[in-house]
Design a protein around this motif. Sequence first.
Motif, PDB file in Angstrom:
ATOM      1  N   TYR A 210       0.840  -1.202   0.000  1.00  0.00           N
ATOM      2  CA  TYR A 210       0.000   0.000   0.000  1.00  0.00           C
ATOM      3  C   TYR A 210       0.876   1.254   0.000  1.00  0.00           C
ATOM      4  N   VAL A 211       1.898   1.266   0.855  1.00  0.00           N
ATOM      5  CA  VAL A 211       2.816   2.406   0.907  1.00  0.00           C
ATOM      6  C   VAL A 211       3.569   2.522  -0.412  1.00  0.00           C
ATOM      7  N   GLY A 212       4.016   1.375  -0.949  1.00  0.00           N
ATOM      8  CA  GLY A 212       4.731   1.393  -2.219  1.00  0.00           C
ATOM      9  C   GLY A 212       3.899   1.956  -3.348  1.00  0.00           C
ATOM     10  N   HIS A 213       2.620   1.617  -3.352  1.00  0.00           N
ATOM     11  CA  HIS A 213       1.735   2.150  -4.388  1.00  0.00           C
ATOM     12  C   HIS A 213       1.635   3.662  -4.291  1.00  0.00           C
ATOM     13  N   ASN A 214       1.505   4.187  -3.093  1.00  0.00           N
ATOM     14  CA  ASN A 214       1.365   5.634  -2.925  1.00  0.00           C
ATOM     15  C   ASN A 214       2.658   6.372  -3.266  1.00  0.00           C
ATOM     16  N   ILE A 215       3.790   5.771  -2.983  1.00  0.00           N
ATOM     17  CA  ILE A 215       5.067   6.391  -3.349  1.00  0.00           C
ATOM     18  C   ILE A 215       5.215   6.421  -4.869  1.00  0.00           C
ATOM     19  N   GLU A 216       4.880   5.303  -5.532  1.00  0.00           N
ATOM     20  CA  GLU A 216       4.970   5.275  -6.990  1.00  0.00           C
ATOM     21  C   GLU A 216       3.950   6.213  -7.629  1.00  0.00           C
ATOM     22  N   ALA A 217       2.766   6.335  -7.033  1.00  0.00           N
ATOM     23  CA  ALA A 217       1.771   7.270  -7.549  1.00  0.00           C
ATOM     24  C   ALA A 217       2.296   8.699  -7.481  1.00  0.00           C
ATOM     25  N   LEU A 218       2.985   9.035  -6.401  1.00  0.00           N
ATOM     26  CA  LEU A 218       3.606  10.356  -6.292  1.00  0.00           C
ATOM     27  C   LEU A 218       4.661  10.543  -7.381  1.00  0.00           C
ATOM     28  N   GLN A 219       5.446   9.514  -7.645  1.00  0.00           N
ATOM     29  CA  GLN A 219       6.443   9.596  -8.719  1.00  0.00           C
ATOM     30  C   GLN A 219       5.768   9.904 -10.051  1.00  0.00           C
ATOM     31  N   SER A 220       4.631   9.262 -10.290  1.00  0.00           N
ATOM     32  CA  SER A 220       3.895   9.507 -11.535  1.00  0.00           C
ATOM     33  C   SER A 220       3.415  10.947 -11.608  1.00  0.00           C
ATOM     34  N   ARG A 221       2.864  11.468 -10.515  1.00  0.00           N
ATOM     35  CA  ARG A 221       2.390  12.860 -10.517  1.00  0.00           C
ATOM     36  C   ARG A 221       3.557  13.834 -10.681  1.00  0.00           C
ATOM     37  N   ARG A 222       4.680  13.527 -10.088  1.00  0.00           N
ATOM     38  CA  ARG A 222       5.850  14.400 -10.249  1.00  0.00           C
ATOM     39  C   ARG A 222       6.311  14.410 -11.706  1.00  0.00           C
ATOM     40  N   ARG A 223       6.239  13.272 -12.352  1.00  0.00           N
ATOM     41  CA  ARG A 223       6.696  13.191 -13.743  1.00  0.00           C
ATOM     42  C   ARG A 223       5.752  13.909 -14.691  1.00  0.00           C
ATOM     43  N   TRP A 224       4.436  13.671 -14.533  1.00  0.00           N
ATOM     44  CA  TRP A 224       3.479  14.145 -15.524  1.00  0.00           C
ATOM     45  C   TRP A 224       2.762  15.431 -15.130  1.00  0.00           C
ATOM     46  N   LEU A 225       2.648  15.699 -13.837  1.00  0.00           N
ATOM     47  CA  LEU A 225       1.877  16.869 -13.375  1.00  0.00           C
ATOM     48  C   LEU A 225       2.748  17.901 -12.678  1.00  0.00           C
ATOM     49  N   ASN A 226       4.066  17.662 -12.671  1.00  0.00           N
ATOM     50  CA  ASN A 226       5.008  18.593 -12.051  1.00  0.00           C
ATOM     51  C   ASN A 226       4.723  18.814 -10.564  1.00  0.00           C
ATOM     52  N   SER A 227       4.274  17.773  -9.886  1.00  0.00           N
ATOM     53  CA  SER A 227       4.063  17.869  -8.447  1.00  0.00           C
ATOM     54  C   SER A 227       5.390  18.005  -7.715  1.00  0.00           C
ATOM     55  N   GLY A 228       5.327  18.497  -6.486  1.00  0.00           N
ATOM     56  CA  GLY A 228       6.532  18.645  -5.683  1.00  0.00           C
ATOM     57  C   GLY A 228       6.970  17.331  -5.064  1.00  0.00           C
ATOM     58  N   ALA A 229       8.008  17.392  -4.243  1.00  0.00           N
ATOM     59  CA  ALA A 229       8.530  16.202  -3.576  1.00  0.00           C
ATOM     60  C   ALA A 229       7.461  15.569  -2.689  1.00  0.00           C
ATOM     61  N   VAL A 230       6.614  16.394  -2.114  1.00  0.00           N
ATOM     62  CA  VAL A 230       5.416  15.949  -1.395  1.00  0.00           C
ATOM     63  C   VAL A 230       4.272  16.817  -1.886  1.00  0.00           C
ATOM     64  N   ASP A 231       3.145  16.209  -2.230  1.00  0.00           N
ATOM     65  CA  ASP A 231       2.029  16.999  -2.753  1.00  0.00           C
ATOM     66  C   ASP A 231       0.748  16.725  -1.976  1.00  0.00           C
ATOM     67  N   TYR A 232      -0.274  17.488  -2.272  1.00  0.00           N
ATOM     68  CA  TYR A 232      -1.562  17.360  -1.585  1.00  0.00           C
ATOM     69  C   TYR A 232      -2.151  15.967  -1.762  1.00  0.00           C
ATOM     70  N   ALA A 233      -2.030  15.395  -2.953  1.00  0.00           N
ATOM     71  CA  ALA A 233      -2.635  14.099  -3.241  1.00  0.00           C
ATOM     72  C   ALA A 233      -2.019  12.975  -2.430  1.00  0.00           C
ATOM     73  N   LEU A 234      -0.779  13.136  -1.976  1.00  0.00           N
ATOM     74  CA  LEU A 234      -0.131  12.095  -1.178  1.00  0.00           C
ATOM     75  C   LEU A 234      -0.922  11.830   0.099  1.00  0.00           C
ATOM     76  N   ILE A 235      -1.523  12.872   0.645  1.00  0.00           N
ATOM     77  CA  ILE A 235      -2.363  12.733   1.835  1.00  0.00           C
ATOM     78  C   ILE A 235      -3.822  12.510   1.452  1.00  0.00           C
ATOM     79  N   ALA A 236      -4.302  13.255   0.457  1.00  0.00           N
ATOM     80  CA  ALA A 236      -5.723  13.217   0.099  1.00  0.00           C
ATOM     81  C   ALA A 236      -6.132  11.890  -0.521  1.00  0.00           C
ATOM     82  N   LYS A 237      -5.244  11.266  -1.277  1.00  0.00           N
ATOM     83  CA  LYS A 237      -5.601  10.005  -1.949  1.00  0.00           C
ATOM     84  C   LYS A 237      -5.969   8.920  -0.936  1.00  0.00           C
ATOM     85  N   PRO A 238      -5.168   8.652   0.104  1.00  0.00           N
ATOM     86  CA  PRO A 238      -5.607   7.666   1.102  1.00  0.00           C
ATOM     87  C   PRO A 238      -6.854   8.109   1.865  1.00  0.00           C
TER      88      PRO A 238
END
Length: 253
Positions: A210-238
């Motif tokens: 579960y944690v691995g999925h959320n970390i990889e999801a953040l990597q995807s948002r950083r790549r495609w949506l220019n999210s920061g090192a930590v973004d709102y979705a990292l907390i909001a998604k769970p």
Amino acid sequence: MKISVLTVCWNSAATIEYTINSFFDQDHANKELVIVDGGSSDETLKIVHSYPQDHITWVSEPDNGMYHALNKGLRLYTGDAVGVLNSDDCFHDPSALRQIAMALEQADIVHGDLDFVEDHVTRKVVRRWRAEPRPAKGFRTGWMPAHPTFYVSRNVAERVGNFDLGLKVASDYDWMLRAVELHGFKCAITNDVLVDMMVGGASTRSLASYVGHNIEALQSRRRWLNSGAVDYALIAKPLRKLGQFFSWELGTS
């Protein structure tokens, strides 16, 4: 409209019969099941061969995991639209593909409701995922569709391309993000439960996954949506998923 369903499997004899039965039970006649087997050593292929082959395309050979197998499926399918049904999941009822086809007449992408079940005999629901329209900022808000209900037109699939093999548990999230956020495709939802998903999938079977999925999801948002090192979705998604565990309807089928 011909709907293609991709099913990846490996030693799935315990569950794949439920999956295939739910496909053949669909009242949408123009359909195709593409089974990509990783070289099973159990009874999986014997079960596959026991069904009428006019609606089934299959291949069996070693692969490098689920997403590598799905990429094979994207090369094999022949329909006007495509989605994924895991080898331990089932369509919720015979109308699922018909509902998907109807929605895709007016949109490029469709997704719907999902029930997590303990098994496909009792169909005891332990969690309910209810589809929501894409909010203004989409994936940046922690929103995402349920991947087993996510179907796209051939044009979308060709524009998005392959699943990213660099992601181990969140390549489906990354694929949906690219489909929804990068190309301006029209997205619709159904008001129906489309899939019964057995608990214990690759991204949910343990805390580590579960944690691995959320970390990889953040990597995807950083790549495609220019999210920061930590973004709102990292907390909001769970947090968005918490309500799925506390519905008053739990335990009903």
